[in-house]
Design a protein around this motif. Sequence first.
Motif, short mmCIF file in Angstrom:
data_model
loop_
_atom_site.label_atom_id
_atom_site.label_comp_id
_atom_site.label_asym_id
_atom_site.label_seq_id
_atom_site.Cartn_x
_atom_site.Cartn_y
_atom_site.Cartn_z
N VAL A 59 -28.52 61.43 -50.73
CA VAL A 59 -28.04 61.09 -52.07
C VAL A 59 -26.52 61.02 -52.06
O VAL A 59 -25.91 60.07 -52.58
N VAL A 60 -25.89 62.03 -51.42
CA VAL A 60 -24.42 62.05 -51.36
C VAL A 60 -23.92 60.81 -50.64
O VAL A 60 -22.93 60.19 -51.05
N SER A 61 -24.62 60.41 -49.56
CA SER A 61 -24.15 59.25 -48.79
C SER A 61 -24.15 58.00 -49.66
O SER A 61 -23.23 57.19 -49.59
N VAL A 62 -25.19 57.85 -50.50
CA VAL A 62 -25.25 56.69 -51.39
C VAL A 62 -24.06 56.73 -52.35
O VAL A 62 -23.37 55.73 -52.56
N LEU A 63 -23.81 57.93 -52.91
CA LEU A 63 -22.70 58.06 -53.86
C LEU A 63 -21.37 57.74 -53.18
O LEU A 63 -20.56 56.98 -53.71
N VAL A 64 -21.16 58.35 -52.00
CA VAL A 64 -19.89 58.17 -51.30
C VAL A 64 -19.68 56.69 -50.98
O VAL A 64 -18.62 56.11 -51.23
N PHE A 65 -20.73 56.06 -50.45
CA PHE A 65 -20.62 54.65 -50.10
C PHE A 65 -20.38 53.81 -51.35
O PHE A 65 -19.50 52.95 -51.37
N LEU A 109 -27.02 46.09 -46.40
CA LEU A 109 -26.87 45.97 -44.95
C LEU A 109 -25.62 46.73 -44.49
O LEU A 109 -25.65 47.46 -43.50
N GLN A 110 -24.54 46.58 -45.28
CA GLN A 110 -23.32 47.34 -44.95
C GLN A 110 -23.59 48.84 -44.99
O GLN A 110 -23.16 49.60 -44.13
N TYR A 111 -24.37 49.27 -46.04
CA TYR A 111 -24.69 50.71 -46.18
C TYR A 111 -25.49 51.18 -44.99
O TYR A 111 -25.18 52.22 -44.38
N ALA A 112 -26.52 50.40 -44.62
CA ALA A 112 -27.38 50.80 -43.50
C ALA A 112 -26.57 50.90 -42.23
O ALA A 112 -26.71 51.85 -41.45
N ARG A 113 -25.69 49.94 -42.03
CA ARG A 113 -24.88 49.96 -40.82
C ARG A 113 -23.99 51.21 -40.80
O ARG A 113 -23.90 51.93 -39.80
N TRP A 114 -23.37 51.48 -41.98
CA TRP A 114 -22.46 52.63 -42.06
C TRP A 114 -23.22 53.94 -41.86
O TRP A 114 -22.81 54.82 -41.10
N LEU A 115 -24.41 54.07 -42.54
CA LEU A 115 -25.17 55.30 -42.43
C LEU A 115 -25.65 55.52 -41.01
O LEU A 115 -25.58 56.64 -40.48
N GLY A 116 -26.10 54.42 -40.37
CA GLY A 116 -26.56 54.53 -38.98
C GLY A 116 -25.45 55.08 -38.10
O GLY A 116 -25.66 55.99 -37.29
N GLY A 117 -24.23 54.55 -38.29
CA GLY A 117 -23.11 55.04 -37.51
C GLY A 117 -22.81 56.49 -37.84
O GLY A 117 -22.65 57.34 -36.95
N ALA A 118 -22.80 56.82 -39.16
CA ALA A 118 -22.45 58.18 -39.60
C ALA A 118 -23.40 59.20 -38.99
O ALA A 118 -22.98 60.29 -38.58
N GLY A 161 -22.31 60.25 -35.80
CA GLY A 161 -20.94 60.76 -35.75
C GLY A 161 -19.92 59.64 -35.69
O GLY A 161 -18.72 59.90 -35.58
N ASP A 162 -20.36 58.40 -35.81
CA ASP A 162 -19.43 57.28 -35.75
C ASP A 162 -19.17 56.75 -37.15
O ASP A 162 -19.99 56.05 -37.72
N PHE A 163 -18.05 57.17 -37.72
CA PHE A 163 -17.72 56.76 -39.09
C PHE A 163 -16.79 55.54 -39.08
O PHE A 163 -16.20 55.21 -40.09
N GLY A 164 -16.60 54.94 -37.92
CA GLY A 164 -15.73 53.78 -37.85
C GLY A 164 -14.31 54.16 -37.46
O GLY A 164 -14.02 55.33 -37.18
N LEU A 165 -13.43 53.15 -37.43
CA LEU A 165 -12.04 53.40 -37.04
C LEU A 165 -11.17 53.59 -38.28
O LEU A 165 -11.39 52.95 -39.31
N SER A 166 -10.19 54.46 -38.14
CA SER A 166 -9.26 54.67 -39.24
C SER A 166 -8.43 53.43 -39.45
O SER A 166 -7.98 52.80 -38.50
N MET A 167 -8.25 53.05 -40.71
CA MET A 167 -7.43 51.89 -41.01
C MET A 167 -5.96 52.21 -40.84
O MET A 167 -5.12 51.33 -40.76
N ARG A 168 -5.67 53.52 -40.82
CA ARG A 168 -4.28 53.92 -40.74
C ARG A 168 -3.84 54.02 -39.27
O ARG A 168 -2.80 53.49 -38.90
N GLN A 209 -14.69 58.30 -46.51
CA GLN A 209 -16.14 58.46 -46.41
C GLN A 209 -16.51 59.60 -45.48
O GLN A 209 -17.34 60.47 -45.81
N ALA A 210 -15.86 59.64 -44.32
CA ALA A 210 -16.19 60.68 -43.34
C ALA A 210 -15.88 62.06 -43.92
O ALA A 210 -16.70 62.98 -43.83
N GLY A 211 -14.69 62.20 -44.53
CA GLY A 211 -14.31 63.50 -45.08
C GLY A 211 -15.28 63.96 -46.14
O GLY A 211 -15.74 65.11 -46.13
N ALA A 212 -15.64 63.06 -47.07
CA ALA A 212 -16.54 63.45 -48.16
C ALA A 212 -17.90 63.85 -47.62
O ALA A 212 -18.50 64.85 -48.04
N MET A 213 -18.40 63.06 -46.65
CA MET A 213 -19.72 63.38 -46.10
C MET A 213 -19.72 64.73 -45.39
O MET A 213 -20.64 65.54 -45.54
#
Lengths: 521, 315
Positions: free
Chosen positions: B19-25, B64-73, B76-83, B284-288
């Motif tokens: 549920v939290v993941s849906v909210l965060v995303f 599809l974006q959510y599924a991809r993100w959740l699968g990575g999360a 432990g793969d939350f993606g690359l930092s934009m910073r 996203q990673a921090g909140a999760m």
Amino acid sequence: MILSVENFSLSYRSGAGVRHALRDVSLAIGAGEVLGLVGESGSGKSSLAWSIMRHLPRTAQESGRLRLGDVDLRGLDAAGLAAIRGRRIGMVFQDPSTALNPTLRLGEQVIEVLMRHRGLSRAEARDAAEEALREVELREPAALMRRFPHEASGGEKQRILIASAFATRPELILFDEPTTALDVITGARILELFARLRERTGVAALYISHDLALVSRVADRVAVLRQGAIVEQGSPGAVFRTPRHPYTRQLVAAVPRPDRRLVTDLPAPERVLAVQGVSVHYARRRLFRPAPPPATQPTSFSIRAGEILGVVGESGSGKSSLARALTGLARFEGRIEALDRAITHPRAMRRDYRRTVQIVFQHPDSSLNPRMRIGEILTRPLRLHGGSLGEIPRLLEEVRLPADYARKYPHQLSGGEKQRVAIARAFAANPALVICDEITAALDVSVQAQVIELLLELRRRHGTAYLFITHDINLIRQIAHRIAVMRAGEMVDLREAAQIGAADAHPYTQALIAASPAPVG
Amino acid sequence: MSASWLLRRLLLVVYTVLVVSVLVFGITQVLPADAAVTLLGENATPEALAALRLRLGLGDPLWLQYARWLGGALTGDFGLSMRTGQPVGPMMLVALSRSLLLAGLALALMLMVAIPLGLWAALRQGRAADLVTGLVSYLGVSLPEFVIATLVVMLFADRLQWLPATGYVPLTEDVADSLAHLALPVLTVSLIMVAHVSRMVRSETIDVLHSDYIRAARLKGLPGRSILLRHTLRNALLPVITIVALDVGYLLGGIIVVEEIFAIPGIGRQLIVAVTARDLPAIQAGAMIMAVTYALASTLADIAYALLDRRIRYD
């Protein structure tokens, strides 16, 4: 003398002034003697026990003498007290389920006493505790000792408390209403155990109770306490057969005796209500767990106009669930027939049914709204059921309360008066059937007798039928036309009151009667 | 406590996290931050932006974006930092370990102070000692973290010069120096919790002391020490477990402020940096990670309660 109390007075100071709990009390208990101390609530009987145990609040003021053998109890310092409490004076409490620490194993709570008072090592104390539990006739003491209080029955817990009181071999044991919180049959077993232990150990005891009949069976001598003063002392037979003080006479007369019938007329032939296969389930089957057993099995009976049907049974036997079904407070299966209709669901109980069937609960404190005046409490049913507000004085007069009580709040009334208001509220709807759910269980015997008399008077006047739920079989045998016996949700017996003691009664009925013998005298 | 209860409790954790993941995303989708703009800067050409959006899959349907993100999360793969361009998962976990050290020390200190303090106040109920601890506790409850932090820094770092005011030294580098830097933040966080936990211990202890079984224990002639330690403390502390579990939630929130004040690169500080930089993967990673930590903490508290109070049967 083991214990002597001479001219002992006790009062409590408070912001509101001084309240006298005990006045000039003198009594003595010899070796091996059991003194029964009888009194109604507020008479000061527990205050005497706390005084002897030296467990008094800082606001207490005492005078007079308290002696255990040659020890002056009032003069004890902390070290002296440690040598007395639990060691020379033991105590057994009213409610075994609150007197045991809920998070400590039962064995531990006996072992700690033995280590403290008999100077045993842990291993020795464990063996001694097992032996002590065997002495109080508990089966498999070793297994019981490993259990927690919530895993034992009330009777087992009380036996454990008795075992730890006796195990330190004290000279005197104080019993503070040790069977009041137990059901009738378990209580009777505890009394038999007490008699055997007494014979074996020769301990002296002060046995405190509100129940004159019970005390007359366990005590060698009886003292009657009223408003902090002893009004009469003597052998149980003498106090019972030839009470000298008016208060004792009143107490003795109030004790229910099955042979003294209070109702002689017969009910009318027409039925007010019939119950067919009614059962109550509180919880339903859920996804991961099975449904709990029903609170009552399918039950059938009927009540005629003006009939008093008694329902007896222990707590948890399903008596109150039946009452809740009949008043629509619980969902039920089966059929209720009343007012020429069949009702299969609480929602189908229309206003006329709810007017016809009224209920009075056990605790008036929780069934009367504390923020409403008595007049307002009585207004509700009058409005709902088409009465006029001018009837309030008449209603109060019918339950023998002064008309100006309409302006009072429930907390200004005594327990008996509050129950009268609850009865008046039920009668405000002019019902054909009133369900009385243990309505006298929280009252003293003398008040109970007055409430019963009032109910019978109201029945004479209005022809009301009662479904009278109680655990007191002696009381119900005095007033009921028929008696139903419930056990574990099942109605095991239903017969004429005169036939309740017959040889063909259900074995459980016979056990209940045997556990509630009539008083001595 | 049965195996099926444990299983259901863990399923509940999984459900909460989903549920939290849906909210965060969902919330990060609503935020006015365009990943492509953030990455390429305000002056990027529309063609370059479109190409990047296509590469990042920003045009795909949301599910599809959510599924991809959740699968990575989940791996432990939350993606690359934009910073920084670094993977945010490991970065946040390192930050979490620093925060957990701070939180764990604060909890330990709090319990060591709050329990004896509450007990002491209960035994002196209504006397001066009780009233003073009560007053101080209410003060502690009503002051926000940054006020307490400021006061603590003024006293210990500025006036007395005992401890460093800010900064962080890893435990692996120099234990003593690391603890010295942690001391003031730990003190700040625990002070606030001491206030309400000690109140709770006090009122529970008073309740237990008035119970029938304590009176029974006294009249059995048991010594005072045994009554206090064996009979009173255990029963009084049980409800405190629940409060401490709720405090973990407070800790996660309160720590954000405290980490910012004391410049500790924990998860709270990382989250603030991520929010100001509109670094969506890091937010996203921090909140999760915080949500999972909280869900696990309250589950642990339930299990501990069931183990300590045998009347509670979860079945």
